[in-house]
Design a protein around this motif. Structure first.
Motif, PDB file in Angstrom:
ATOM      1  N   ILE A 137       0.996  -1.166  -0.153  1.00 32.19           N
ATOM      2  CA  ILE A 137      -0.050  -0.046   0.026  1.00 32.19           C
ATOM      3  C   ILE A 137       0.929   0.986  -0.126  1.00 32.19           C
ATOM      4  O   ILE A 137       1.632   1.332   0.889  1.00 32.19           O
ATOM      5  CB  ILE A 137      -0.886  -0.093   1.222  1.00 32.19           C
ATOM      6  CG1 ILE A 137      -1.804  -1.232   1.268  1.00 32.19           C
ATOM      7  CG2 ILE A 137      -1.603   1.396   1.296  1.00 32.19           C
ATOM      8  CD1 ILE A 137      -2.781  -1.298   2.520  1.00 32.19           C
ATOM      9  N   LYS A 138       0.838   1.944  -1.101  1.00 37.48           N
ATOM     10  CA  LYS A 138       1.338   3.053  -0.970  1.00 37.48           C
ATOM     11  C   LYS A 138       0.595   4.519  -1.581  1.00 37.48           C
ATOM     12  O   LYS A 138      -0.102   4.096  -2.538  1.00 37.48           O
ATOM     13  CB  LYS A 138       2.653   3.201  -2.272  1.00 37.48           C
ATOM     14  CG  LYS A 138       3.516   4.272  -2.259  1.00 37.48           C
ATOM     15  CD  LYS A 138       4.782   3.982  -3.271  1.00 37.48           C
ATOM     16  CE  LYS A 138       5.428   5.431  -3.776  1.00 37.48           C
ATOM     17  NZ  LYS A 138       6.162   4.963  -4.859  1.00 37.48           N
ATOM     18  N   ASP A 139       0.699   5.576  -0.790  1.00 34.24           N
ATOM     19  CA  ASP A 139      -0.166   6.709  -1.044  1.00 34.24           C
ATOM     20  C   ASP A 139      -1.812   6.341  -1.158  1.00 34.24           C
ATOM     21  O   ASP A 139      -2.383   6.845  -2.098  1.00 34.24           O
ATOM     22  CB  ASP A 139       0.315   7.472  -2.367  1.00 34.24           C
ATOM     23  CG  ASP A 139       1.717   7.829  -2.199  1.00 34.24           C
ATOM     24  OD1 ASP A 139       2.323   8.147  -1.087  1.00 34.24           O
ATOM     25  OD2 ASP A 139       2.467   7.933  -3.160  1.00 34.24           O
ATOM     26  N   GLY A 140      -2.195   5.316  -0.291  1.00 33.49           N
ATOM     27  CA  GLY A 140      -3.638   5.104  -0.095  1.00 33.49           C
ATOM     28  C   GLY A 140      -3.956   4.279  -1.382  1.00 33.49           C
ATOM     29  O   GLY A 140      -5.146   4.278  -1.731  1.00 33.49           O
ATOM     30  N   GLU A 141      -3.160   3.575  -2.218  1.00 35.04           N
ATOM     31  CA  GLU A 141      -3.377   2.759  -3.359  1.00 35.04           C
ATOM     32  C   GLU A 141      -2.634   1.277  -3.256  1.00 35.04           C
ATOM     33  O   GLU A 141      -1.457   1.380  -2.470  1.00 35.04           O
ATOM     34  CB  GLU A 141      -3.074   3.319  -4.540  1.00 35.04           C
ATOM     35  CG  GLU A 141      -3.838   4.515  -5.013  1.00 35.04           C
ATOM     36  CD  GLU A 141      -3.677   5.142  -6.233  1.00 35.04           C
ATOM     37  OE1 GLU A 141      -2.175   4.975  -6.755  1.00 35.04           O
ATOM     38  OE2 GLU A 141      -4.389   5.866  -6.806  1.00 35.04           O
ATOM     39  N   ARG A 197     -12.587   2.245   1.743  1.00 33.43           N
ATOM     40  CA  ARG A 197     -12.565   1.809   2.860  1.00 33.43           C
ATOM     41  C   ARG A 197     -11.909   0.292   2.999  1.00 33.43           C
ATOM     42  O   ARG A 197     -11.422  -0.086   4.107  1.00 33.43           O
ATOM     43  CB  ARG A 197     -14.090   1.726   3.479  1.00 33.43           C
ATOM     44  CG  ARG A 197     -14.899   0.534   2.536  1.00 33.43           C
ATOM     45  CD  ARG A 197     -16.377   0.316   3.195  1.00 33.43           C
ATOM     46  NE  ARG A 197     -17.190  -0.785   2.313  1.00 33.43           N
ATOM     47  CZ  ARG A 197     -17.727  -0.396   1.171  1.00 33.43           C
ATOM     48  NH1 ARG A 197     -17.606   0.718   0.732  1.00 33.43           N
ATOM     49  NH2 ARG A 197     -18.158  -1.442   0.660  1.00 33.43           N
ATOM     50  N   GLU A 198     -11.807  -0.586   1.975  1.00 32.63           N
ATOM     51  CA  GLU A 198     -11.126  -1.952   2.106  1.00 32.63           C
ATOM     52  C   GLU A 198      -9.689  -1.351   2.293  1.00 32.63           C
ATOM     53  O   GLU A 198      -8.791  -2.139   3.050  1.00 32.63           O
ATOM     54  CB  GLU A 198     -11.445  -2.503   0.872  1.00 32.63           C
ATOM     55  CG  GLU A 198     -12.748  -3.037   0.869  1.00 32.63           C
ATOM     56  CD  GLU A 198     -12.946  -3.850  -0.620  1.00 32.63           C
ATOM     57  OE1 GLU A 198     -13.770  -4.813  -0.518  1.00 32.63           O
ATOM     58  OE2 GLU A 198     -12.603  -3.566  -1.603  1.00 32.63           O
ATOM     59  N   ILE A 199      -8.948  -0.510   1.411  1.00 26.74           N
ATOM     60  CA  ILE A 199      -7.811  -0.007   1.591  1.00 26.74           C
ATOM     61  C   ILE A 199      -7.199   0.316   2.859  1.00 26.74           C
ATOM     62  O   ILE A 199      -6.498  -0.003   3.531  1.00 26.74           O
ATOM     63  CB  ILE A 199      -7.352   1.068   0.569  1.00 26.74           C
ATOM     64  CG1 ILE A 199      -7.535   0.409  -0.968  1.00 26.74           C
ATOM     65  CG2 ILE A 199      -5.882   1.374   0.706  1.00 26.74           C
ATOM     66  CD1 ILE A 199      -7.407   1.454  -2.129  1.00 26.74           C
ATOM     67  N   GLY A 221      -4.790  -0.558   8.111  1.00 31.22           N
ATOM     68  CA  GLY A 221      -4.790  -0.775   9.719  1.00 31.22           C
ATOM     69  C   GLY A 221      -4.304  -2.057  10.215  1.00 31.22           C
ATOM     70  O   GLY A 221      -3.501  -2.251  10.947  1.00 31.22           O
ATOM     71  N   ARG A 222      -4.680  -3.085   9.495  1.00 29.44           N
ATOM     72  CA  ARG A 222      -4.404  -4.357   9.708  1.00 29.44           C
ATOM     73  C   ARG A 222      -2.639  -4.542   9.424  1.00 29.44           C
ATOM     74  O   ARG A 222      -2.264  -5.280  10.137  1.00 29.44           O
ATOM     75  CB  ARG A 222      -5.053  -5.652   8.814  1.00 29.44           C
ATOM     76  CG  ARG A 222      -6.443  -5.532   9.222  1.00 29.44           C
ATOM     77  CD  ARG A 222      -6.808  -6.009  10.540  1.00 29.44           C
ATOM     78  NE  ARG A 222      -6.642  -7.228  11.006  1.00 29.44           N
ATOM     79  CZ  ARG A 222      -7.390  -8.404  10.762  1.00 29.44           C
ATOM     80  NH1 ARG A 222      -8.594  -8.199  10.184  1.00 29.44           N
ATOM     81  NH2 ARG A 222      -7.019  -9.678  11.167  1.00 29.44           N
ATOM     82  N   LEU A 223      -2.358  -4.182   8.434  1.00 30.47           N
ATOM     83  CA  LEU A 223      -0.876  -4.519   7.982  1.00 30.47           C
ATOM     84  C   LEU A 223       0.089  -3.550   8.926  1.00 30.47           C
ATOM     85  O   LEU A 223       1.135  -3.968   9.176  1.00 30.47           O
ATOM     86  CB  LEU A 223      -0.610  -3.967   6.664  1.00 30.47           C
ATOM     87  CG  LEU A 223      -1.230  -4.796   5.581  1.00 30.47           C
ATOM     88  CD1 LEU A 223      -0.927  -4.423   4.135  1.00 30.47           C
ATOM     89  CD2 LEU A 223      -0.411  -6.259   5.645  1.00 30.47           C
TER      90      LEU A 223
END
Length: 149
Positions: free
Chosen positions: A47-51, A83-85, A90-92
Motif C-alpha cells: 500500500i503506497k499513497d492510499g493505493e 474503506r477496504e484499503i 490498519g491491519r498491516l
C-alpha cells in the motif's frame, strides 16, 4: 469464472481474509493473460499513497505485439474500495501480516480480477503438520478407492 493462475506459495501462509480486486492492465497484458502466460513467483502487494500495488507479478510479453509491448514485471495498481484499503492498511500496520495474491482469473463478464489475501506466515512446524495431514488424507482416499472393489 476462468482461472488463469493460482499462487501455490500461498500455502505457506495462514490466510485471514480474502478480497477481490480489479487490476489495472494494458491491452497486451490482457492478451497475454488470455494465453495464461503469468507467474506469481515472489509476488506481493504493498500500500503506497492510499493505493494498493501488485509487485513482481510476471506477465510475459505478448508475442504478437509490436514495440508497444509492456514491461513484464511493472507494478500494477489494484482497484479496491477506499474503506477496504484503509482496513488493510490498519491491519498491516499492526505487524505480522502481509498481503499476497492468491488467484488471478477472469470473472463472468470477462474482466481480469485478482484475489488478494491478508495472511500471516506459517512456522516450520505448521508446514510439517499440514504436509502430514495431506499425506494421511491421500492415503485414506487411496485405501477407500481400492477397498471399494
Amino acid at each position: 469464472m476462468e482461472i488463469i493462475a493460482v499462487n501455490k506459495k500461498a500455502r505457506d501462509y495462514h490466510i485471514i481474509e480474502t478480497y477481490e480486486a480489479g487490476i489495472e492492465l494494458k491491452g497486451t497484458e490482457v492478451k497475454s493473460l488470455r494465453e495464461k502466460n503469468v507467474s506469481f513467483k515472489d509476488s506481493f502487494c504493498r500500500i503506497k499513497d492510499g493505493e494498493v500495488y501488485l509487485l513482481n507479478l510476471h506477465i510475459s510479453p505478448y508475442k504478437h505485439a509490436s514495440h508497444f509491448n509492456h514491461d513484464p514485471e511493472r507494478p500494477r495498481r489494484l482497484l479496491l474500495h477506499k474503506r477496504e484499503i484503509k482496513r488493510l492498511a490498519g491491519r498491516l500496520s499492526a505487524g505480522g501480516f502481509t498481503l499476497i495474491p492468491t488467484k488471478l482469473y477472469f470473472n463472468d463478464k470477462g474482466i481480469a480480477k485478482v484475489e488478494i489475501a491478508l495472511a500471516k506466515g506459517k512456522r516450520k512446524y505448521d508446514k510439517r503438520e499440514e504436509i502430514r495431514e495431506r499425506e494421511l488424507e491421500r492415503k485414506l482416499r487411496e485405501y477407500v478407492k481400492y477397498r471399494g472393489r
